[in-house]
Write a protein that holds these residues in place. Structure first.
Motif, PDB file in Angstrom:
ATOM      1  N   GLY B  28      18.485 -38.290  -5.828  1.00  0.00           N
ATOM      2  CA  GLY B  28      18.498 -37.022  -6.561  1.00  0.00           C
ATOM      3  C   GLY B  28      19.845 -36.718  -7.201  1.00  0.00           C
ATOM      4  N   HIS B  29      20.838 -37.564  -6.966  1.00  0.00           N
ATOM      5  CA  HIS B  29      22.172 -37.289  -7.491  1.00  0.00           C
ATOM      6  C   HIS B  29      22.759 -38.451  -8.285  1.00  0.00           C
ATOM      7  N   GLY B  30      21.913 -39.387  -8.701  1.00  0.00           N
ATOM      8  CA  GLY B  30      22.405 -40.582  -9.395  1.00  0.00           C
ATOM      9  C   GLY B  30      22.868 -40.294 -10.809  1.00  0.00           C
ATOM     10  N   PRO B  31      23.631 -41.223 -11.396  1.00  0.00           N
ATOM     11  CA  PRO B  31      24.176 -41.035 -12.744  1.00  0.00           C
ATOM     12  C   PRO B  31      23.119 -41.081 -13.853  1.00  0.00           C
ATOM     13  N   ALA B  32      21.962 -41.652 -13.586  1.00  0.00           N
ATOM     14  CA  ALA B  32      20.837 -41.634 -14.534  1.00  0.00           C
ATOM     15  C   ALA B  32      19.588 -41.799 -13.679  1.00  0.00           C
ATOM     16  N   LEU B  33      18.477 -41.310 -14.164  1.00  0.00           N
ATOM     17  CA  LEU B  33      17.244 -41.384 -13.371  1.00  0.00           C
ATOM     18  C   LEU B  33      16.933 -42.808 -12.946  1.00  0.00           C
ATOM     19  N   GLU B  34      17.119 -43.748 -13.884  1.00  0.00           N
ATOM     20  CA  GLU B  34      16.791 -45.140 -13.599  1.00  0.00           C
ATOM     21  C   GLU B  34      17.651 -45.686 -12.447  1.00  0.00           C
ATOM     22  N   ILE B  35      18.925 -45.291 -12.420  1.00  0.00           N
ATOM     23  CA  ILE B  35      19.816 -45.778 -11.362  1.00  0.00           C
ATOM     24  C   ILE B  35      19.472 -45.113 -10.036  1.00  0.00           C
ATOM     25  N   ASP B  36      19.127 -43.850 -10.101  1.00  0.00           N
ATOM     26  CA  ASP B  36      18.705 -43.109  -8.920  1.00  0.00           C
ATOM     27  C   ASP B  36      17.554 -43.839  -8.235  1.00  0.00           C
ATOM     28  N   PHE B  92      30.366 -43.213  -8.096  1.00  0.00           N
ATOM     29  CA  PHE B  92      29.484 -44.369  -8.288  1.00  0.00           C
ATOM     30  C   PHE B  92      30.255 -45.679  -8.183  1.00  0.00           C
TER      31      PHE B  92
END
Lengths: 95, 250, 312
Positions: B28-36, B92
């Motif tokens: 829920g806190h990743g730099p982009a949805l895909e990376i999350d 990150f």
């Protein structure tokens, strides 16, 4: 800071061998490697695929829907392309 | 002997548990949805591996009946994970450097454990290696991308590497249990992986245009139950429910 | 009505889907962008209250289930942003609108998760309510939205069960656990009913959305359906729904229920809910802290674009 965003990619997945790749959805990625990895992580979490294609959305060429009549309707009256156009006697089989 | 094997399995599982827990914080806190989504997949794999080790350990152990007792009801000094897995998700850069440095070790370790003469451990390693090959591919790609990305990313990655680097050697430092298990053909002495580990890691870091830090001090103690200051906080989250409401079903 | 509009209306009438490059009225496009992006924002903001408990889940089994569930919400947000993007707006623009406080998301996520039972209650009630809405939306007139919904509904089927199973375990557990479950139901029941939006009389967008077949059922109808299915589920758990007016109405064939606290409803929508600020701040923080990562990946891709190295 750059104002550019990761480009959009379209994802196609073959759910098992022997079947076509089907459009599964899209996602963002900075490059092709990442697009493939993201597609795996986003679209095959439930074992949905055995093969993935990704293509940058801008590279897809599509017909113009406003001209779809001239594009598709000429095919609609070519009934002779379908097997039901030809009459066969009922007693005949395997044809 | 069975109890010894259980202890070894717990040592293996603890790295997966603690790193899985750390990655879980990021959901829920990743730099982009895909990376999350990708990081959560890694966390889920690691927690799945944890369960495989702990379920097997519970069968073999005199001290534990089930996976949750092992995961949630030990004292800090009974956890055997390496310090690297405890390091916080500072940003990150730290997260992905920590991941890469662990994944490379993890891959070599599992490759060796696939030859274990303990059939069940061998089966766990054989299943896990596929997951870990992918983790390594993911973290390696990102280390290269960010090391060789922008000026900013390079600085951040170099800083993270400088911080995390000193925790690598512990991964490869054998505990007494490692040596004993290796002698029995069950486990791996990580000292044997050391040369290949640093060779592979350094080659990726070069690709990433990062400099290998020189560290005079290498962290150690995790495998003996002596942890970093971060660890108590991890346990207070991890164990919160089981400690507050003991002996209940969830 | 011009020729384009006639074709559009005829498609709606014939239950044919509208696809991205088809002509559509500008208002239809805007309504869709608003609704789909709100829905997407709800998914990713919705990760926060539950994500809160990932590190504290009480067993390994619960931990992986919750983690997988919250991750699914990221996936659902992604599918929905993609659907919105087919309408000619970029995800980054939609995210900016969220971060600047210009876009709405489901108010339910502005309530705090204070106990483990809240994870059960959210899965059972909040996902239950969401699914009801989403099943309806699989028939939405806009193709990409409907297809995203089909995928989402398939994946969501485990979410509600995950929540209900937590509630069952608690209800069959110790007194302490039962109390925890009841407390969660007490706090989540009314906000769940509010999820269906204002009553039909008050809803500004509903009528047009129904006419365009984006929405297929009214807010009040969906709310009633939700109450009707939830009551027996609560009874099975041995828990009491916190509504004294709740009563089976033989004549209507539905449960009657009490009035929603509409002051609270509008207040939370206006940003005065218990966690509005925290939720938005968490999203903004993740986005801002991720900027250098996104930029660097792009810079790397540009530097190496000639190589085209894709490993098998």
């Amino acid at each position: 800071m750059s104002n550019k965003n990761w480009p959009l990619w379209e994802v196609f997945i073959r759910s098992k061998s022997g079947l076509h790749h089907l459009h599964a959805g899209s996602l963002h990625a900075a490059d092709a490697d990442m697009a493939l990895a993201n597609a795996r992580d986003v679209y095959t979490r439930r074992n949905e695929g055995v093969s993935i294609w990704v293509v940058e959305s801008k590279n897809i060429v599509a017909n113009d829907p406003s001209k779809s009549e001239e594009f598709f309707e000429p095919a609609s009256d070519k009934v002779y392309r379908h097997p039901t156009f030809y009459e066969m006697p009922d007693e005949l089989s395997h044809i | 002997m069975k109890n010894k094997i259980a202890k070894y399995l717990i040592q293996l599982g603890d790295n997966c548990l603690i790193l899985g827990q750390r990655l879980g914080e990021l959901c829920g806190h990743g730099p982009a949805l895909e990376i999350d989504i990708a990081l959560t997949n890694i966390s889920l794999d690691l927690l799945g591996q944890t369960r495989a080790y702990f379920q097997y350990a519970a069968e073999m152990s005199d001290d534990f009946d089930n996976e949750d007792q092992i995961a949630f009801l030990r004292k800090s000094s009974d956890y055997r994970n390496c310090h690297l897995t405890e390091l916080p998700n500072t940003d990150f850069a730290h997260t992905i450097i920590r991941q890469f440095l662990f994944d490379q070790y993890h891959q070599l370790l599992l490759t060796d454990l696939m030859n274990s003469n303990d059939e069940k451990l061998k089966a766990i390693a054989t299943k896990s290696i596929k997951e870990v090959n992918y983790h390594l591919r993911f973290s390696k790609d990102w280390v290269i991308r960010l090391g060789d990305g922008t000026e900013t990313s390079k600085v951040k990655m170099q800083e993270a590497l400088n911080t995390v680097w000193r925790y690598t050697e512990e991964l490869l430092r054998p505990s007494e249990l490692d040596i004993e298990m290796e002698g029995l053909g069950i486990g791996t002495n990580p000292d044997q992986l050391k040369e290949e580990y640093f060779e592979k890691v350094k080659s990726v870091l070069q690709f990433a245009t990062l400099e290998i830090p020189e560290n005079k001090f290498f962290g150690k103690g995790g495998k003996e139950g002596v942890h970093t200051e971060h660890f108590g906080y991890i346990l207070s989250d991890l164990q919160y429910m089981q400690r507050t409401y003991p002996n209940q079903q969830w | 009505m011009d020729a384009f509009e006639k074709v559009f209306e005829a498609k709606l009438e014939a239950e044919e889907k509208i696809e991205p490059k088809d002509w559509m009225p500008e208002k239809y496009r805007k309504t869709l962008i608003r609704q789909i992006s709100q829905h997407a924002h709800s998914e990713i903001v919705g990760m926060l209250p539950e994500g809160n408990w990932i590190t504290r889940a009480p067993s390994l089994r619960r931990k992986v289930a919750l983690l997988a569930k919250v991750q699914d919400e990221a996936g659902h947000g992604l599918y929905l942003y993609s659907a919105a993007e087919t309408l000619g707006v970029e995800r980054a623009t939609l995210l900016d609108q969220l971060h600047e406080g210009k876009a709405k998301y489901s108010s339910i996520f502005n309530y705090p998760t204070v106990s483990w039972a809240d994870i059960g209650a959210i899965g059972w009630l909040v996902d239950g309510a969401a699914i009801m809405n989403q099943v309806m939306l699989t028939r939405a007139s806009y193709g990409p939205y409907a297809r995203a919904m089909v995928r989402i509904c398939k994946e969501e089927s485990f979410h509600q069960r995950q929540g209900y199973e937590i509630m069952m375990t608690l209800s069959n557990g110790s007194e302490e656990q039962k109390a925890m479950a009841q407390d969660a139901l007490d706090r989540w029941w009314w906000p769940s009913l509010m999820m269906f939006g204002p009553s039909d009389k008050e809803s500004t967008h509903s009528a047009q959305s129904m006419a365009w077949k984006i929405k297929r059922k009214s807010n009040d109808d969906l709310r009633q359906q939700f109450v009707d299915v939830s009551v027996p589920q609560a009874e099975y758990l041995g828990l009491k729904i916190p509504d004294d007016k709740l009563k089976w109405n033989e004549e209507r064939g539905h449960y009657d229920f009490g009035e929603i606290d509409w002051d609270e409803f509008w207040n939370v929508i206006k940003g005065n809910g218990p966690c509005n600020e925290e939720r938005l701040a968490a999203r903004v923080k993740a986005h801002e802290e991720g900027e250098w990562v996104r930029d660097a990946a792009l810079a790397y891709a540009e530097k190496h674009s000639n190589k085209q190295k894709v490993e098998a």
